[in-house]
Design an enzyme around this catalytic site. Structure first.
Site, PDB file in Angstrom:
ATOM      1  N   HIS A  29      24.772   4.837   1.092  1.00  0.00           N
ATOM      2  CA  HIS A  29      25.111   5.445  -0.189  1.00  0.00           C
ATOM      3  C   HIS A  29      26.597   5.199  -0.468  1.00  0.00           C
ATOM      4  CE1 HIS A  29      21.463   8.424  -0.372  1.00  0.00           C
ATOM      5  NE2 HIS A  29      21.110   7.152  -0.282  1.00  0.00           N
TER       6      HIS A  29
ATOM      7  N   GLU B 112      29.144   7.096  -0.991  1.00  0.00           N
ATOM      8  CA  GLU B 112      30.129   7.871  -0.225  1.00  0.00           C
ATOM      9  C   GLU B 112      30.346   7.229   1.146  1.00  0.00           C
ATOM     10  OE1 GLU B 112      27.477   8.935  -1.787  1.00  0.00           O
ATOM     11  OE2 GLU B 112      27.686  10.960  -2.583  1.00  0.00           O
TER      12      GLU B 112
ATOM     13  N   CYS C 227      24.176  13.518  -2.237  1.00  0.00           N
ATOM     14  CA  CYS C 227      22.829  13.977  -1.880  1.00  0.00           C
ATOM     15  C   CYS C 227      22.927  14.974  -0.721  1.00  0.00           C
ATOM     16  CB  CYS C 227      21.949  12.793  -1.494  1.00  0.00           C
ATOM     17  SG  CYS C 227      22.400  12.021   0.055  1.00  0.00           S
TER      18      CYS C 227
ATOM     19  N   CYS D  14      24.719  12.814   2.336  1.00  0.00           N
ATOM     20  CA  CYS D  14      26.138  12.529   2.060  1.00  0.00           C
ATOM     21  C   CYS D  14      26.985  13.782   2.151  1.00  0.00           C
ATOM     22  CB  CYS D  14      26.279  11.879   0.689  1.00  0.00           C
ATOM     23  SG  CYS D  14      25.589  10.228   0.676  1.00  0.00           S
TER      24      CYS D  14
ATOM     25  N   SER E 121       1.351 -23.868  -5.720  1.00  0.00           N
ATOM     26  CA  SER E 121       2.571 -23.366  -6.365  1.00  0.00           C
ATOM     27  C   SER E 121       3.793 -23.532  -5.471  1.00  0.00           C
ATOM     28  CB  SER E 121       2.404 -21.895  -6.746  1.00  0.00           C
ATOM     29  OG  SER E 121       2.297 -21.092  -5.593  1.00  0.00           O
TER      30      SER E 121
ATOM     31  N   THR F 288      -3.957 -15.123  -4.218  1.00  0.00           N
ATOM     32  CA  THR F 288      -2.717 -15.669  -3.661  1.00  0.00           C
ATOM     33  C   THR F 288      -2.844 -15.883  -2.155  1.00  0.00           C
ATOM     34  OG1 THR F 288      -1.442 -14.632  -5.402  1.00  0.00           O
ATOM     35  CG2 THR F 288      -0.237 -15.182  -3.402  1.00  0.00           C
TER      36      THR F 288
ATOM     37  N   GLU G 188       4.114  -9.762  -5.481  1.00  0.00           N
ATOM     38  CA  GLU G 188       4.302 -11.215  -5.508  1.00  0.00           C
ATOM     39  C   GLU G 188       3.019 -11.932  -5.876  1.00  0.00           C
ATOM     40  OE1 GLU G 188       6.969 -13.165  -2.921  1.00  0.00           O
ATOM     41  OE2 GLU G 188       7.390 -11.347  -1.808  1.00  0.00           O
TER      42      GLU G 188
HETATM   43  N1  LIG Z   1       4.538 -19.062  -8.781  1.00  0.00           N
HETATM   44  C1  LIG Z   1       4.452 -17.897  -8.166  1.00  0.00           C
HETATM   45  O1  LIG Z   1       5.452 -17.165  -8.054  1.00  0.00           O
HETATM   46  C2  LIG Z   1       3.148 -17.424  -7.626  1.00  0.00           C
HETATM   47  C3  LIG Z   1       3.095 -16.211  -6.942  1.00  0.00           C
HETATM   48  C4  LIG Z   1       1.871 -15.774  -6.454  1.00  0.00           C
HETATM   49  C5  LIG Z   1       0.738 -16.526  -6.716  1.00  0.00           C
HETATM   50  N2  LIG Z   1       0.827 -17.706  -7.377  1.00  0.00           N
HETATM   51  C6  LIG Z   1      -0.357 -18.481  -7.658  1.00  0.00           C
HETATM   52  O2  LIG Z   1      -1.282 -17.638  -8.328  1.00  0.00           O
HETATM   53  C7  LIG Z   1      -2.604 -18.053  -7.989  1.00  0.00           C
HETATM   54  C8  LIG Z   1      -3.388 -16.843  -7.501  1.00  0.00           C
HETATM   55  O3  LIG Z   1      -3.487 -15.911  -8.557  1.00  0.00           O
HETATM   56  P1  LIG Z   1      -4.898 -15.309  -8.978  1.00  0.00           P
HETATM   57  O4  LIG Z   1      -4.687 -14.702 -10.312  1.00  0.00           O
HETATM   58  O5  LIG Z   1      -5.912 -16.369  -8.816  1.00  0.00           O
HETATM   59  O6  LIG Z   1      -5.201 -14.234  -7.859  1.00  0.00           O
HETATM   60  P2  LIG Z   1      -4.442 -12.894  -7.413  1.00  0.00           P
HETATM   61  O7  LIG Z   1      -3.911 -12.179  -8.598  1.00  0.00           O
HETATM   62  O8  LIG Z   1      -3.501 -13.233  -6.314  1.00  0.00           O
HETATM   63  O9  LIG Z   1      -5.628 -12.068  -6.751  1.00  0.00           O
HETATM   64  C9  LIG Z   1      -6.693 -11.589  -7.503  1.00  0.00           C
HETATM   65  C10 LIG Z   1      -7.631 -10.847  -6.607  1.00  0.00           C
HETATM   66  O10 LIG Z   1      -7.088  -9.588  -6.238  1.00  0.00           O
HETATM   67  C11 LIG Z   1      -8.143  -8.672  -6.007  1.00  0.00           C
HETATM   68  N3  LIG Z   1      -8.058  -7.467  -6.844  1.00  0.00           N
HETATM   69  C12 LIG Z   1      -8.467  -6.241  -6.448  1.00  0.00           C
HETATM   70  N4  LIG Z   1      -8.294  -5.342  -7.423  1.00  0.00           N
HETATM   71  C13 LIG Z   1      -7.770  -5.998  -8.461  1.00  0.00           C
HETATM   72  C14 LIG Z   1      -7.414  -5.577  -9.760  1.00  0.00           C
HETATM   73  N5  LIG Z   1      -7.527  -4.291 -10.175  1.00  0.00           N
HETATM   74  N6  LIG Z   1      -6.944  -6.500 -10.610  1.00  0.00           N
HETATM   75  C15 LIG Z   1      -6.810  -7.803 -10.213  1.00  0.00           C
HETATM   76  N7  LIG Z   1      -7.137  -8.257  -8.978  1.00  0.00           N
HETATM   77  C16 LIG Z   1      -7.617  -7.348  -8.107  1.00  0.00           C
HETATM   78  C17 LIG Z   1      -9.427  -9.393  -6.340  1.00  0.00           C
HETATM   79  O11 LIG Z   1      -9.922  -9.901  -5.108  1.00  0.00           O
HETATM   80  P3  LIG Z   1     -11.467  -9.692  -4.644  1.00  0.00           P
HETATM   81  O12 LIG Z   1     -12.234 -10.326  -5.737  1.00  0.00           O
HETATM   82  O13 LIG Z   1     -11.553 -10.346  -3.341  1.00  0.00           O
HETATM   83  O14 LIG Z   1     -11.629  -8.191  -4.587  1.00  0.00           O
HETATM   84  C18 LIG Z   1      -8.967 -10.527  -7.221  1.00  0.00           C
HETATM   85  O15 LIG Z   1      -9.826 -11.627  -7.163  1.00  0.00           O
HETATM   86  C19 LIG Z   1      -2.464 -19.106  -6.911  1.00  0.00           C
HETATM   87  O16 LIG Z   1      -2.602 -20.384  -7.511  1.00  0.00           O
HETATM   88  C20 LIG Z   1      -1.055 -18.933  -6.421  1.00  0.00           C
HETATM   89  O17 LIG Z   1      -0.518 -20.131  -5.924  1.00  0.00           O
HETATM   90  C21 LIG Z   1       2.006 -18.162  -7.851  1.00  0.00           C
END
Ligand SMILES: NC(=O)c1ccc[n+]([C@@H]2O[C@H](COP(=O)([O-])OP(=O)(O)OC[C@H]3O[C@@H](n4cnc5c(N)ncnc54)[C@H](OP(=O)(O)O)[C@@H]3O)[C@@H](O)[C@H]2O)c1
Length: 398
Positions: A53, A55, A87, A97, A185, A213, A317
């Protein structure tokens, strides 16, 4: 009201600006000065969530901090100026603190704003007065206003105490795409951006990623600032964030990197979902939440993460579906985007969710924190809910 005191408070508020909300939220930005015999001998600010913090930082700067004993050294500092009330609650990470000021032998504390958190408001000042210190607050209203202007992220988090403060992060091409259409990605952004992401992981309680992801990138989700080139390493004391995984429960392979070294693994699952053997063997917690038509109940997942796993700062992420779902449910507080000089084309936009009904209903972005990182541009914003946020909540639950 003495001009000297107002001037010292002004300097303490200036110290607070040395760290941005991107690093401190959901904690406030706070600055402090340590004085001896009327002279400033130490400057300090709260640099990041989980760091010292203001302080303590000022006592350290004044040479009045015993690093091994982790407490103030008495007799060096006799006056402390701080933009926010010290705090007084005993947190899990550091001594309060108020105790550090007592240990240091401070006789007078000059305070800017009272803590707007109703659980603390004024109690730090009462404690110091009861211990015999002189506590002065020369401009409470002006300082409260100044503190609010400096702290929109902290005040936003304070309004939503039942869940963590949620920061979405992605790296994107100039045309706003997260990955090529085949899902790859790695690596869109440059080494400087990736080094900063490791720092942001290290100052978060947990990192969250979706099953898509996990499948596409096989991430380990650990904080590795040591992989940055020497000039970019800023925090040697790396904390490993917990790792929160959403979905994918039936298919994860035991050789996935998420099963390597790093913080605890918390798997968020539906109520009756099958769970793959490696998860059963290696997850530190299985968190079952209700299913909604478009995925798991994220509000409930976040509230449980705060309540049962003490997660106050959550770094999300990806991927696109997870970003879209959190955004549509009104559960995202801020976004940080690393824009790389590349054009990817294709269809994988950063947030996969139906658009808001109109621009007026969409969240607006404010309080930008921008930095050039090598060839990339980092832009971080706080989300200001759109006028139609109730509809957005309804849509997410449909
Ligand atoms: N450039 C970057 O910074 C970056 C970062 C991260 C990812 N990426 C890219 O993004 C892509 C992956 O993204 P994505 O959209 O396909 O998948 P995602 O958002 O990573 O995952 C989606 C999965 O999360 C689960 N999930 C559970 N509850 C959910 C809810 N309420 N809402 C949404 N999802 C929920 C589901 O899995 P289940 O169906 O198994 O339950 C769903 O299929 C990849 O190509 C990766 O390389 C890029």
């Amino acid at each position: 009201v003495s001009q000297r005191d107002l001037h010292l408070l002004e300097k303490a508020f200036f110290e607070a600006t040395r760290a941005g909300w991107l690093w401190t939220a959901p904690n406030p930005r706070v600055g402090a000065l340590a004085l001896a015999g009327g002279h400033v001998i130490g400057h300090g600010y709260h640099a990041a969530f989980g760091a010292a913090h203001a302080e303590e930082a000022a006592l350290r700067d004044a040479g009045a901090w015993d690093r091994e004993g982790k407490r103030a050294i008495p007799g060096i500092v006799d006056e402390m100026v701080v933009s926010l009330e010290p705090c007084s609650a005993t947190g899990k990470k550091r001594p309060p603190c108020t105790q550090s000021l007592l240990d240091a032998g401070v006789r007078r504390v000059l305070v800017g704003s009272v803590d707007p958190d109703p659980r603390h408001a004024g109690s730090g000042l009462d404690l110091l007065r009861a211990a015999g210190l002189q506590v002065d607050q020369p401009d409470p209203e002006g300082c409260a206003q100044r503190f609010s202007e400096q702290n929109p992220a902290f005040l936003g988090a304070l309004a939503r105490p039942s869940r963590p403060w949620v920061l979405l992060k992605w790296a994107a091409s100039l045309d706003g795409k997260l990955a090529a259409d085949d899902g790859t990605s790695q690596w869109i952004s440059g080494v400087e951006s990736r080094a900063e992401v490791h720092q942001l992981r290290a100052v978060s309680d947990a990192v969250l990623a979706g099953a898509g992801t996990l499948r596409a990138d096989d991430p380990s989700l650990t904080a590795r600032p040591e992989e940055a080139p020497p000039g970019l390493r800023t925090d040697p004391a790396t904390r490993q964030p917990k790792r929160v995984l959403l979905g994918g429960a039936s298919e994860v392979q035991s050789e996935a990197r998420i099963f390597g070294e790093g913080g605890a693994r918390i798997w968020v699952l539906g109520p009756d979902q099958d769970v793959a053997a490696p998860i059963l063997a290696q997850a530190d917690a299985l968190l079952r939440v209700p299913k909604q038509t478009k995925g798991l109940d994220l509000q409930q997942a976040l509230e449980t993460l705060a309540r049962e796993h003490q997660i106050r700062r959550l770094f999300v992420e990806g991927g696109a579906q997870v970003h879209g779902a959190l955004l549509a449910a009104g559960l995202a507080d801020a976004v940080v985007r690393y824009e790389a000089p590349i054009l990817l084309g294709g269809s994988l936009a950063a947030c996969a969710a139906p658009s808001f009904a109109s621009p007026a209903a969409a969240p607006r972005l404010s309080a930008e924190e921008r930095a050039d990182l090598g060839a990339d541009l980092r832009r971080a914003f706080l989300l200001v809910p759109g006028g139609d946020s109730e509809n957005a909540q309804t849509r997410a639950g449909e």
